[in-house]
Structures are given as structure tokens and as C-alpha cells.
Design a protein around this motif. Structure first.
Motif, PDB file in Angstrom:
ATOM      1  N   ASP A  36       0.860  -1.176   0.000  1.00 21.65           N
ATOM      2  CA  ASP A  36       0.000   0.000   0.000  1.00 21.65           C
ATOM      3  C   ASP A  36       0.903   1.236   0.000  1.00 21.65           C
ATOM      4  O   ASP A  36       1.592   1.501   1.006  1.00 21.65           O
ATOM      5  N   GLN A  44       0.378   4.286   0.454  1.00 16.87           N
ATOM      6  CA  GLN A  44       0.114   5.211   1.553  1.00 16.87           C
ATOM      7  C   GLN A  44       0.829   4.768   2.832  1.00 16.87           C
ATOM      8  O   GLN A  44       1.407   5.595   3.556  1.00 16.87           O
ATOM      9  N   GLU A  45       0.805   3.484   3.109  1.00 18.66           N
ATOM     10  CA  GLU A  45       1.489   2.963   4.291  1.00 18.66           C
ATOM     11  C   GLU A  45       3.002   3.073   4.138  1.00 18.66           C
ATOM     12  O   GLU A  45       3.718   3.372   5.099  1.00 18.66           O
ATOM     13  N   LYS A  87       4.030   6.594   4.867  1.00 19.50           N
ATOM     14  CA  LYS A  87       4.036   6.870   6.315  1.00 19.50           C
ATOM     15  C   LYS A  87       5.340   6.390   6.942  1.00 19.50           C
ATOM     16  O   LYS A  87       5.926   7.076   7.787  1.00 19.50           O
ATOM     17  N   GLN A  88       5.800   5.209   6.544  1.00 18.17           N
ATOM     18  CA  GLN A  88       7.047   4.682   7.075  1.00 18.17           C
ATOM     19  C   GLN A  88       8.241   5.528   6.648  1.00 18.17           C
ATOM     20  O   GLN A  88       9.162   5.771   7.437  1.00 18.17           O
TER      21      GLN A  88
END
Length: 252
Positions: free
Chosen positions: A224, A226-227, A230-231
Motif C-alpha cells: 500500500d 500510503q502505508e 508513512k514509514q
């Protein structure tokens, strides 16, 4: 206000031609001028679906000739010039777009351009109120390919094999760095950037914000974005977002 509009976020052949996401590159609005960068497959249709009139385009920019970055350039230029009735649109691109056996620009459309210029590493080109610098020539599957800096604010890191020299040549602290992150993990013999490469670039150059885009088939199939973004934000301490089709980003 200056902004970026992502027409599509697919990268590489598989995700582009299987239409996992749209392609079509992105639009910039800088100093009141509209620029279309890398109009790949579907760009002409996506512009109209977003109620954008191609005749409003002042500038078209190609980072390289690969089909997922250039397939709609002729349609875009034909419509931007209103079939030759308007004479205000410029094209900035590698020389290989205009000339040679791999050229992709139709000769009659070249005559309708208000201005044309070829990229060379380090060269700055100005048109209307827009300044484009070819920051670095990339290594990318034998295609003449350039990282581009727009108005000293937006750094576009197009498709490339990661080189440490990027950290020396690219500008630091730009407002936004757009990174074509086609791979999640590095793959031998594929000259595209992966997530670890993006982290190195963000850590080394510290843009105010970073945008990951141009996602390949394996990336989209297993992760994903988006994930992942974030990371990357956590690791780099730089706000990082994953682009999605139709996303708008405003410059502060």
C-alpha cells in the motif's frame, strides 16, 4: 497559488498498460502558467475528464521518450495549439524527442510550437514565467533522461538508476521533491528507483515535502503506497506522501 495535479500515478510498463492506475504524468501551475510534465498514455482523455482545457497549456515537458512518459505528447500538443490556430505552447525535452531514429514528435507539430529547447545536464531554460533546469542526466535503460527542477521549488526525480552523485548534484531543501518510486525493493538490471533509494534521497537532500509516485506493478500488487509513505516519513522525519490519481498538492 502554485500547485501540482497528478493525472496518473502508474509507473513502468506492467502497471501502466494493465491500467492498475492511470498514467498521464502531472500538471504544474507555476506563476500562473500551466505545464504538463510527461503526458503518458491517457493524458489527453484525463485532462478532459478533469474539465481542463488543453488550450490553456503554456508548456509541455518530457523527461525522456519512454512510452509511459510520452505516449500522448502529440495529442496534447495538437489540442494545446488548437490544430495550429494558437501559437503559444512550448516543448522542452531531450533532443531524442525531436530528432533521430527514436524521435516521437510528429514533424508537423514541431512547426506549431512557439518555442522549443533541448535539455543538457546543468542547462537552465526559461519560457514565459517558468524556469526549468536539467539538474542531472540519469542512467535509465539507454534513454536520454533528466531530473528536472522547476522554478527552484519543485525537483522531479524521474526514472533512474540510483547514483550517489545525485546527493551531490541535486539541490537541497526544495519545497517539494517528486520521486518516481517504481520499485518497492531493488531489482538487478532494472534501472528504476526503489523505496530505499527514495529514503536516501530524502535523508540526504531534506526537501520540505516529498511525494512518491510512478508505482510499478509489483509495488502496487504487494504494498500500500500510503502505508509505505508513512514509514518513509517516520524514517526521514520529512513529510512524505504517496500520490494517487487526481491528487492535488499546493505549494506554500
Amino acid at each position: 497559488m502554485d500547485k501540482i495535479l497528478f493525472l496518473g500515478t502508474a509507473g513502468g510498463r506492467a502497471s501502466t498498460f494493465r491500467l492498475l492506475r492511470r498514467s498521464g504524468g502531472f500538471l504544474l501551475n507555476l506563476s500562473g502558467r500551466w505545464i504538463h510534465v510527461d503526458p503518458g498514455p491517457g493524458a489527453f482523455v484525463y485532462l478532459h475528464q478533469m474539465d481542463f482545457d488543453p488550450r490553456d497549456l503554456d508548456l509541455v515537458v518530457l523527461s525522456h521518450v519512454h512510452l509511459d512518459h510520452s505516449a500522448d505528447v502529440n495529442s496534447i500538443l495538437e489540442s494545446a495549439t488548437d490544430g495550429g490556430k494558437r501559437y503559444h505552447t512550448a516543448l522542452l525535452a531531450p533532443r531524442s524527442v525531436f530528432e533521430g531514429e527514436d524521435r516521437i514528435l510528429l514533424p508537423y507539430l514541431r512547426k506549431r510550437l512557439a518555442y522549443e529547447a533541448f535539455f543538457e545536464e546543468g542547462k537552465i531554460i526559461k519560457y514565459m514565467d517558468v524556469k526549468v533546469k536539467a539538474v542531472m542526466k540519469h542512467r535509465h535503460h539507454n534513454a536520454e533522461t533528466y531530473a528536472l527542477l522547476f522554478n527552484d521549488r519543485i525537483l522531479y526525480v524521474t526514472c533512474a538508476l540510483f547514483e550517489e552523485r545525485m546527493l551531490e548534484v541535486y539541490p537541497k531543501n526544495v519545497d517539494i521533491m517528486i520521486i518516481n518510486t517504481t520499485l518497492y525493493s531493488k531489482r538487478t538490471y532494472i534501472e528504476h528507483l526503489c523505496v530505499d533509494d527514495a529514503i536516501k534521497l530524502i535523508n540526504g537532500l531534506k526537501p520540505k515535502r516529498a511525494v512518491l509516485t510512478h508505482f510499478g506493478y509489483e509495488f502496487l500488487k504487494h504494498y500500500d503506497p500510503q502505508e509505505v509513505a508513512k514509514q518513509v516519513s517516520i524514517i526521514t522525519q520529512v513529510e512524505t506522501i504517496a500520490a494517487f490519481d487526481g491528487m492535488e498538492v499546493y505549494l506554500h
